[in-house]
Scaffold this motif. Structure first.
Motif, PDB file in Angstrom:
ATOM      1  N   VAL A 124       0.840  -1.203   0.000  1.00 38.34           N
ATOM      2  CA  VAL A 124       0.000   0.000   0.000  1.00 38.34           C
ATOM      3  C   VAL A 124       0.873   1.250   0.000  1.00 38.34           C
ATOM      4  CG1 VAL A 124      -1.676   1.330   1.337  1.00 38.34           C
ATOM      5  CG2 VAL A 124      -1.922  -1.153   1.128  1.00 38.34           C
ATOM      6  N   ASP A 125       0.566   2.183  -0.907  1.00 36.38           N
ATOM      7  CA  ASP A 125       1.286   3.451  -1.013  1.00 36.38           C
ATOM      8  C   ASP A 125       0.288   4.604  -1.008  1.00 36.38           C
ATOM      9  OD1 ASP A 125       3.852   2.175  -1.548  1.00 36.38           O
ATOM     10  OD2 ASP A 125       3.074   1.780  -3.558  1.00 36.38           O
ATOM     11  N   PHE A 126       0.532   5.623  -0.188  1.00 36.07           N
ATOM     12  CA  PHE A 126      -0.234   6.864  -0.271  1.00 36.07           C
ATOM     13  C   PHE A 126       0.402   7.916   0.630  1.00 36.07           C
ATOM     14  CE2 PHE A 126      -2.407   4.568   3.200  1.00 36.07           C
ATOM     15  CZ  PHE A 126      -2.497   5.546   4.190  1.00 36.07           C
ATOM     16  N   GLU A 127       0.030   9.160   0.383  1.00 32.44           N
ATOM     17  CA  GLU A 127       0.465  10.273   1.209  1.00 32.44           C
ATOM     18  C   GLU A 127      -0.741  11.134   1.563  1.00 32.44           C
ATOM     19  OE1 GLU A 127       3.488  12.508  -0.723  1.00 32.44           O
ATOM     20  OE2 GLU A 127       5.024  10.932  -0.538  1.00 32.44           O
ATOM     21  N   VAL A 128      -0.666  11.775   2.726  1.00 27.85           N
ATOM     22  CA  VAL A 128      -1.734  12.665   3.168  1.00 27.85           C
ATOM     23  C   VAL A 128      -1.124  14.024   3.479  1.00 27.85           C
ATOM     24  CG1 VAL A 128      -3.576  13.068   4.844  1.00 27.85           C
ATOM     25  CG2 VAL A 128      -2.994  10.720   4.170  1.00 27.85           C
ATOM     26  N   ALA A 129      -1.624  15.058   2.818  1.00 24.00           N
ATOM     27  CA  ALA A 129      -1.130  16.406   3.050  1.00 24.00           C
ATOM     28  C   ALA A 129      -1.631  16.940   4.390  1.00 24.00           C
ATOM     29  CB  ALA A 129      -1.579  17.334   1.916  1.00 24.00           C
ATOM     30  N   SER A 130      -0.838  17.743   5.034  1.00 21.90           N
ATOM     31  CA  SER A 130      -1.203  18.310   6.333  1.00 21.90           C
ATOM     32  C   SER A 130      -2.456  19.178   6.218  1.00 21.90           C
ATOM     33  CB  SER A 130      -0.059  19.167   6.875  1.00 21.90           C
ATOM     34  OG  SER A 130       1.097  18.398   7.067  1.00 21.90           O
ATOM     35  N   GLY A 131      -3.321  19.077   7.220  1.00 21.10           N
ATOM     36  CA  GLY A 131      -4.519  19.903   7.269  1.00 21.10           C
ATOM     37  C   GLY A 131      -5.611  19.509   6.310  1.00 21.10           C
ATOM     38  N   THR A 132      -5.554  18.276   5.776  1.00 19.29           N
ATOM     39  CA  THR A 132      -6.573  17.817   4.837  1.00 19.29           C
ATOM     40  C   THR A 132      -7.308  16.598   5.396  1.00 19.29           C
ATOM     41  OG1 THR A 132      -5.070  16.317   3.648  1.00 19.29           O
ATOM     42  CG2 THR A 132      -5.196  18.605   2.884  1.00 19.29           C
ATOM     43  N   ILE A 133      -8.424  16.273   4.759  1.00 20.24           N
ATOM     44  CA  ILE A 133      -9.177  15.070   5.099  1.00 20.24           C
ATOM     45  C   ILE A 133      -8.926  14.036   4.001  1.00 20.24           C
ATOM     46  CG2 ILE A 133     -11.450  14.062   5.541  1.00 20.24           C
ATOM     47  CD1 ILE A 133     -12.427  16.844   6.311  1.00 20.24           C
ATOM     48  N   PHE A 134      -8.393  12.898   4.401  1.00 21.93           N
ATOM     49  CA  PHE A 134      -8.082  11.818   3.476  1.00 21.93           C
ATOM     50  C   PHE A 134      -8.981  10.634   3.815  1.00 21.93           C
ATOM     51  CE2 PHE A 134      -5.746   8.048   2.102  1.00 21.93           C
ATOM     52  CZ  PHE A 134      -5.254   8.420   0.855  1.00 21.93           C
ATOM     53  N   ALA A 135      -9.785  10.201   2.866  1.00 26.52           N
ATOM     54  CA  ALA A 135     -10.703   9.089   3.094  1.00 26.52           C
ATOM     55  C   ALA A 135     -10.145   7.810   2.501  1.00 26.52           C
ATOM     56  CB  ALA A 135     -12.074   9.387   2.490  1.00 26.52           C
ATOM     57  N   LEU A 136     -10.069   6.790   3.338  1.00 27.40           N
ATOM     58  CA  LEU A 136      -9.676   5.464   2.895  1.00 27.40           C
ATOM     59  C   LEU A 136     -10.959   4.659   2.756  1.00 27.40           C
ATOM     60  CD1 LEU A 136      -7.039   3.996   2.255  1.00 27.40           C
ATOM     61  CD2 LEU A 136      -6.963   3.248   4.644  1.00 27.40           C
ATOM     62  N   LEU A 137     -11.371   4.438   1.526  1.00 25.86           N
ATOM     63  CA  LEU A 137     -12.665   3.851   1.226  1.00 25.86           C
ATOM     64  C   LEU A 137     -12.504   2.387   0.833  1.00 25.86           C
ATOM     65  CD1 LEU A 137     -15.732   4.403   0.696  1.00 25.86           C
ATOM     66  CD2 LEU A 137     -15.081   5.011  -1.646  1.00 25.86           C
TER      67      LEU A 137
END
Length: 269
Positions: free
Chosen positions: A24-37
């Motif tokens: 699994v690869d992903f990044e989440v930017a600071s101050g954002t909402i990241f949904a793992l669906l």
């Protein structure tokens, strides 16, 4: 300049012969909402457990706020908060007592003041002196999220936060999540509800069979589908429209239907 709050590369995890995560690869930017669906069993909770240092991956790497989840686990725990699928509240204590307890564990300077501020922020002042056993599901979830904010964590993991909630309570939780992001908190949200990801997330990653099969903004994901043929039909209110209109929710999307508007629907054939 955009910074990265969560960085995941090549994450793998197996339970005996069951391969849950397959790189699994992903990044989440600071101050954002990241949904793992993803559907049940897709591996969403496993990822959250690895990122919150509760579980070790078999392979790959992950970092939260620049700290490695294995080598710098203590610093990761100091940077995060986790709200699981079930509200982790003490039913014997009152709402305020739950908050004061966590504030003391977090070594807050004035636990009572912290509790009062959060009760006000989450619209629980009137219920603050009541035992949590008397709370509705939505109230428990609001209290649970309030408890997770103590200590001002930079990253919050919400593992299916609206599971089992009624439509009105779900909307209340959605408002809270949006407010957190607006205040600069990074939120990683796992869900199996398509509308939840659509309403909340800045970016959405679709997890299937242990792999991320799509990752992008809602607009980018919509662009993966072929152009649709447009037909115009009269929109009928959904059950959610009807429910929210009857209970008097002013923000009801049913207001659109009551205005007699006509909306387009997509025929993918």
């Amino acid at each position: 300049m955009t910074t990265t709050a969560i960085h995941v590369r090549g994450l793998e995890k197996s339970y005996k012969d069951l391969h849950v995560l397959r790189g699994v690869d992903f990044e989440v930017a600071s101050g954002t909402i990241f949904a793992l669906l993803g559907s049940n069993g897709a591996g969403k909770t496993t990822i959250v457990k690895i990122l919150s240092t509760l579980l070790k991956a078999d392979a790959g790497s992950a970092a939260v706020e620049g700290f490695d989840v294995v080598g710098e686990a203590r610093q990761v725990r100091e940077s995060i908060s986790l709200t699981g699928q079930f509200a982790a509240v003490d039913e014997i204590l009152t709402g305020k007592e739950n908050l004061v307890l966590v504030a003391r564990l977090r070594h807050a300077r004035n636990p009572g003041h912290v509790a009062e501020d959060l009760l006000a922020q989450f619209d629980l002042v009137d219920a603050g002196s009541r035992r949590v056993a008397t709370y509705s599901g939505g109230m428990r979830r609001r209290l649970d999220i309030a408890m997770s904010l103590i200590g001002d964590p930079k990253v919050i993991f919400l593992d299916e936060p609206t599971t089992g909630l009624d439509p009105e309570a779900r909307l209340e939780v959605w408002k809270i999540v949006k407010k957190l992001a607006n205040q600069g908190t990074t939120v990683l949200l796992t869900t199996q509800y398509l509308d939840e990801a659509e309403q909340l997330a800045d970016r959405i990653a679709i997890l299937h069979s242990g792999r991320i099969i799509a990752n992008g903004t809602l607009a980018e994901l919509k662009g993966l589908l072929p152009p649709a043929k447009i037909e115009y039909v009269e929109k009928q209110p959904s059950l959610e429209d009807i429910f929210l209109a009857l209970v008097g929710n002013k923000a009801s999307v049913g207001d659109r239907a009551s205005a007699g508007s006509r909306e387009s629907v997509e025929d993918m054939s």
